[in-house]
Every structure is written in structure tokens, then in C-alpha cells.
Design an enzyme around this catalytic site. Sequence first.
Site, PDB file in Angstrom:
ATOM      1  CB  ALA A 225      -0.953  -0.013   1.186  1.00 15.78           C
ATOM      2  CG  ASP A 226       0.810   4.131  -2.671  1.00 16.10           C
ATOM      3  OD1 ASP A 226       1.433   3.648  -3.629  1.00 16.10           O
ATOM      4  OD2 ASP A 226      -0.252   4.757  -2.795  1.00 16.10           O
ATOM      5  CB  ALA A 227       5.005   1.093   2.395  1.00  9.73           C
ATOM      6  NE  ARG A 409      -2.453   3.206  -6.792  1.00 10.01           N
ATOM      7  CZ  ARG A 409      -1.567   3.445  -5.852  1.00 10.01           C
ATOM      8  NH1 ARG A 409      -0.320   3.655  -6.170  1.00 10.01           N
ATOM      9  NH2 ARG A 409      -1.916   3.509  -4.598  1.00 10.01           N
TER      10      ARG A 409
END
Lengths: 610, 345
Positions: A225-227, A409
Site C-alpha cells: 500500500a504505497d510504502a 493507477r
Amino acid sequence: MLAKEDESRCYLYLNGRVIGHIADPDAYVSEIRAARRKGLISGETNIAFIKSLNVININTDRGRIRKPYIIVEHMKPKMTPEIVEKVKKRELDFNSLLRNGILEYLDAEEEENALVAFNEEDITDKTTHMEIDVASIFGFTVNTSPFPEHNNIARHAMLANFTKQAEGLYASNFNLRFDSRGYLLFYPQAPIVTTVAYDGANIKHHPSGQNFVVALSTYYGYNMADAIVVNKSAVDRGLGRSIFYKTYVDEERRYPGGQKDKFKIPQPTAEGYMGEHAYSKLGDDGIIEPEMKVVEGDALIGKVAPPRFLEESIGAGGLEEKMRDDSSVLKTGETGSVDSVIFTESTGATKIVKVRVRSLRIPEKGDKFASRHGQKGVIAMVVPQEDMPFTAEGIVPDLLLNPHSIPTRLTFGHLLEELAGKAGAVGGHIVDGTAFTEKGSARIEGYGKILEKYGFDKNGEETLYDGMTGKPFKAGIFTGVVYYNRLYHMVSNKIQVRSRGKVQILTHQPTEGKARQGALRFGEMERDALIGYGASLLLKERLLDQSDKAEVLICKECGDIGYYDRIKRVTICPLCGSNSFAEVEISYAFKILLDEIKSLHIMPEVRLNV
Amino acid sequence: MAKEKSSDFKVEFGEPVGMIAAQSVGEPGTQMILRSFHFAGIESAIATSGLPRIVELVDAKKRPTTPLSTIYLDAKASRNIDDAEKVAAKINEVRMGTLVRRIIENFAKGTIKIALSRQELESEDMTPRQVADRLGKLLSLEVAVEGLVLTVKTHTKNLKEVRAVRVKIMRSVISGIEGAGKAIVQKNLKTGEFYIISAGSNIEGMMGIEGIDKSRIYTNDVFAIYRLFGIEAARNAIARELQLTLDEQKISVDLRHLLLIADAMTASGSVKGVGRHGLSGEKKSVFARAAYEETVKHLINAAAFGETDQMRGVTENILVGKQIPIGTGSVRLAIKKEDMSKVKP
């Protein structure tokens, strides 16, 4: 406005007002356009015939957004090779192209009448205009990012925001500036993948990012998650390292009545004196010395000010005027070194001191990074190089990006840049990533050829070896070079904790906000959740015991709030003079409410069930 | 086993069901705001939906923004399109305003000239003669017909009175039921049954029409249902409308939450909104009312009438910092252990 009575008539609107009607709208519109191209009327005139409403709109007012196009007539663009040659030789400039009817500006309304071709091959007999460059369908900011045509539009909007937040070489005179906040990247690099707009704007001379070796790989769940996971050795070598400047300013103000502030170390008698230790780093003049290491609570500028209220200064023995400490103190959670100190003067001839504090910001857990494709991420782990995956050549990625962040995305430009960056890095040249210059497939092929030439996989895949076990991963992992920005949102500027602490004077409730060492608000919706659970004792603890609990004396006779008279050593009700009280726990907020009700000339009476 | 399991879901004593209902509707409501943007720009004829509709229901608005009725037909008309159309024509409300193309008063003569729109007349299947007769009856005035132009003689030359007649003309219902709106015949594709939907909620008026199935008539106007069928029906209508609106947005909220809201709104015997003018404004506690809206008004009124707050509700107990009488706070010690020995069995 003239009422539009007859549907069959074509009305003419000039800047939104009806000025007449036209028998043959098509002929009229082309006449106006011809006149504009000849230069007979202003080039800022735009005319549009809206067929569905049978209306002609002429716009000449300010504030319209317009864009230049090459005029196409009889399937031939007016921008002929000869003219292009002349422009190259600088015999013709942009304005002369406009004057000579080769280019013209269209506004949003007139664009509705135009059929614009991307390039000469697309021109049909209905085409009216041609793009000067296809990339110009994007704005400037988008055109500074590589391969924008392969990304989702929403990501471009994010990109524009991240670009503004990127740390870099924000000004070459940064050493002389006293910005209230300044962020300076240690080793800014020009991107390997650039665009025409990026080069044209000369951003590469003051860049705001670095080329990261990125592997599209997970790392034991630490980049969900976007880490993002970064290489500790890369960080130690200076990856993403930056400096944070903060300037503290103070002024010797003058007050009506002849009083004024003074820069000096406050004497212990001054009101609000913080103890000898706080002022220990100040020089004799009350100002801190450069290169002094400072931590939170240290005074930077010692200053005394006259008391806030006049009475206080009178009757203090008369010998020395009573003063109040008004020093500038390093805010909570901040540390660093004093970078430089300057003295200057305001327009009112008062002395001003500026102290710039510098602190090193090494990338750590919680710092934010973003690529040029609206892909942001927060560091979740800084991994020692020996534990990171590596290639057969011994290349260890700087950053591990979770592959799940790409497909949803729709930022395929990110992958293209990774491949292009890799090709540029191994080939030792800058790669052009301007929109629409080549088809995506042709680009992939081109970069693949370069990679193959230097012995790499043409798809950018590498066999990575697990840093912990040394075993190769079964799947090939897409590895390349991506330009990353370090954004100025850093944990060290935001982190704050509190268990117990300050309360507000008025309400006796905990303070709010980082600057006041505040607590986190237990708001109405949180309150509702506890009610929903029926957790009434927990709710009371949060809202009373941990907040503004107050013990008051309630008069058993009249229900008013009483007090303890320390001199007479008795409890007294101010209303009825009774001495019998019950000690009751209420919220201080309720006590204020009772006071405010009293101020409305309403007498509240508390009745107790004892 | 099943019985055991089902008893696990029983509401316990002291459970804050109202708060849970409010949260269960409120939380999906926040998602609805974002979603309702997708429906912007669609034809205005579509009934209000989403959050505005929920607000309308919960506030107990006297009249829905887009009233809608479904009228089912009796055995004969529901099988025959022609019969169904005949019933629809009886319901379909035609106002003079829609037929008029232009209207001019002659104040000197005290006459009003009306030019009718041929298009509108054709679509309503009417002749100028019919319009004139109906208008004459409604106004008790003489109406002359000449082609598409009607001339009304007002018997007065007073400017204001002539104007008043003009307004009356424009508002007069030429055919159908007042407040029934436009009525269109629809076909249920599954059963092949014909029924009528109308853009009005005057179901009282529609009940008098022959050929309809009175037992199945429905409208989205809660107050129309309340007037015609009573408070129990209104309660069901509120819950049903809430559920339909939520279903439309593909939000699933348990019906029991909605029924609780509907119960609360109708418990007094009349339909009341939940806001300042409804349930919240009628709370017993002064502090609870003052904490919601119009703080000073409630405090001053309480002072003027010498009100006492019994401190039995949630809001007022949070305010003073007492345990709230909900959940764990709803039990109280009836007798102390040491006092138990004193009690004789």
C-alpha cells in the site's frame, strides 16, 4: 437582453450580449475569420457558430484561455517547409507567423468549430487546423514529465502537486537567504529521461530529484500500500539527503509610552524566566552564536519586553523596571545547528535579528518520495544493503517499489521511464521522453536494443538474488532507473506525542495542535461510537476524568456553587450564606455553562439526589 | 441451534439502538454524496434520489420535490391498453398554463385574449372548443372561440381584477385531477400488466376514478399516505421510501434501522421530522435541546417557565460529566450487600 423570439433567426452575441441577427451564419463566420487572418481585425477576436442553438458567439473579452494552431487550407498546412526553414534561420518569429495568417489562436468556443489534425498525414478535406506539436495538447507541467501520454490524467494532476513539493536546489543563493523554511537537496541530479519542455525551461540546472535504481519487487510485505523500501547504504551514500533551514526572526519593538524591547539575556527576576540553562548558549549580546548546537527549549534570541499591562510596572520597588521575558525559543521537537545570524534594521529603525537554524534530514521511516508519474510512497523500512536483493552484476536497487502500485493507477509511463532510464544509464546518454514523439511499442523496442547491446535483458528484467538467503528469485524482476523527488513532508517535522500535558486556561480542557503540545481530539463522532457500544464508563473517563474534571461545592440550600474561604477557613455559599455543601464531580465545561447562564440573568439551581 | 444463534442477535437491555440506527444510515450516507455526482445532468423528470431524498424524508417535508404516484388498474383496464389510456386521460392533469402560447389582457375593454398552442392541444388531444367550455364553466365567464384564439370577457375594467382573472386562467385545471400531474400508462414487462404513473401525489382525488385498483395505489408522498390511510401506513411509507432510495444507490442498510427511524418519527401519532422542528426540538431535557440548535432560545424559555432538567438523557449527562444511562451505565445498584440481611424473606 433582447428576447430570442424567432427560432429560425441566427442571433449574434458579442461578449454575451445580443447585437443583431444574421441571415447566412456560415458565410458571416468565414468572413470574420478571413479578416482576422489578414490582420484587418484584431487577432484576439474569436468567433464560433453554434449550430445546435443557431447562435454566433463573438468573444473579444479578457480572461479566455487560447491556444495557437497552424491554419490548414485546402488540405495543406500554411506552415510549409520553406517557412519552417525561415523560422529556423530566425528570419521569422512567432508574432510574424500570427500576423501572416500561418498560425492563429483559438479559444475554447471557437475550438468547437475546428477540426484539428495531429499531423500532416491526418489531414482530411474537413480539417481546419493542425497542432504545432502534438505534445502541446498537454500543458507545460505535464510536458516536463516523461511519457505523459501513457499515464492516467488524474495522475498528472497529482504530479503537478508533487513537483511543487519536491526538494532540490531551490535557489543558488540559498546561503544568503533567510527563508522562513527552506529545503535543500544534497546531490540533485538531472534526470536521465528528459523532455523538450524540461530542457527548454532549463530545470536541469537546478533539479529537484535523483535517479534511483528501482526494482519492481515486494519485500516481505514491507512495501504494501504505497510504502517503499530503501537501501540503507544508498541513504548513507547521500541518496535523498537534504538540509532543512528554519529562520527565527525577532525585533526590538517600540511601544507607546516610550517603552521598548531589548535584546539581552533576561535577568532571573523577569516574568516568565525559563531558568539559567535555557539561556546558556546565548552570547553576551543575548543572541546565539553561529554553529552552536541547539535542541528544543534553547533560547535563540534573548529578549526582554515591557509588561503587558501598565499597572505591573508601577510599584515594583521603583528601582528597576519590571520586565517580561520574550525570548525566541527553538520549537518543540526541533534540533540542529545555528547556521547563521544576521542583524538588520526595520523601516521603523528598530533592530531586527534573524537566526537561521540548519538541520540534516537523512531519509528515514515515514519520509515521502514520489516519481514523476504521480506515484507517491512513504519509506516503511530502511534495509541494510546486504539484506537487499542484488543482481548477478552486484547491482543493488536503491528502492523497492511494490508492483501492485502500477496496474490500478494506469501509470504505464512509470514502467517506460524505468526502461528508458536503464537504457540511458547503461548507454551513457540522456533519453528523450517527450509526449507523442514515438509510439510506445517502438520505444520499448528501441530501449530493448540498447539494453541488449550492453548485455541486459531487452525487457529490463533481471534475475535478482535474495539478500538474506542468496538464492535467486524464480521470476525475472523488472529493474531500471527512475527519477524520484523527495517531498518536503517529513516525519521529523510532524511527529508528536503526549500522555499528560497542558490544559487551556478557559475550559480546563487539553490543548490542541503540535505547537502547543496538544492532545488528539476525542470528537463528537468518537463520542457517538462509544455511546453506540454502550461503553458509558469508558466515555466518562475520556470526557471527564481525562479531560476537564472539576470538583465543585454545591450548596445544599440554594443549589449555587460555593467556595472555600481560606482566611476564615470555612466554606461559604455566596448566594445564601449557607455552610452546608456537597462535593460534586462535574465537567469544568458545565461550570462555565452555569456561569454563562448566570450572565444571561438566569439563576440555575442544581438539585442533588443525596 | 438456529434458535440459539438467533437469540445472540437480540437487542439487549440498555443497547443504544437509536445511535446504531443513526450511524448505520449516516455512514453509507457519506458515500452517497460522492456517488450522486454521477447522476448530475440527467433529465429533470427523474424523481429526486440519493441524499436529497433521504433528507427530505427524514425532515418530514410536507410535499416531496418530485411527487410520484403509481396507480394500478382493475382487472379490465390492466389488460387493455385502450381502457388504460382512458383511465390515464381522466387522471392526467392539464393546466391552462401549458396550453397557452400567448396571453394578452385588454384593460380598456376588460377582455383577455388567449392564443392556444396547436402542438400542446394536439398532444393533449383537445380542441379549442373543449378548452373554452371548460374554462367558461370554471370561471363562470363568457368565453368566445375563434380558431386557436379564445377571448374571455371579464365584466370589469379594473386593472387588478383583470390581472387576477388572468392568473386564475393560467392556473385553472382544464382536465384531469388537480395535483395529479402528468399521467402516463406503463407496462410491466414481466406480467404484461398495464399501470399508470403520475407526477403528482393527489391519491385522494385519484381514488374516485373508476377503473383503478384502490388497494394497490401508491405514492412517494408520505403526507398524502398519512392523510388517506393513517399513521401506521405513513410509518411503513417512510421506511419503504428510505429503503428504496438506499437500494437505488446500492447501499444495504438493515430494514430494522429504518423502521426504528420511521417509528420514532410517527410515534406521536403524526409525522414529525427528526430536526429542530421535530424530534430534537421536542426533547424533554433543556440541556439536550440547547446543545442542538438555538441554544439561547431554549435556555431563556426554560428560565421563563422554571423548567427542571431531570438529567435522564445522554446529552445532558455527558455535559455535566455523569455516567450516561446507556449500556453499562443503565444498571443501578438496587440494594447494598450488607442491607440484604435486613430484608426479611
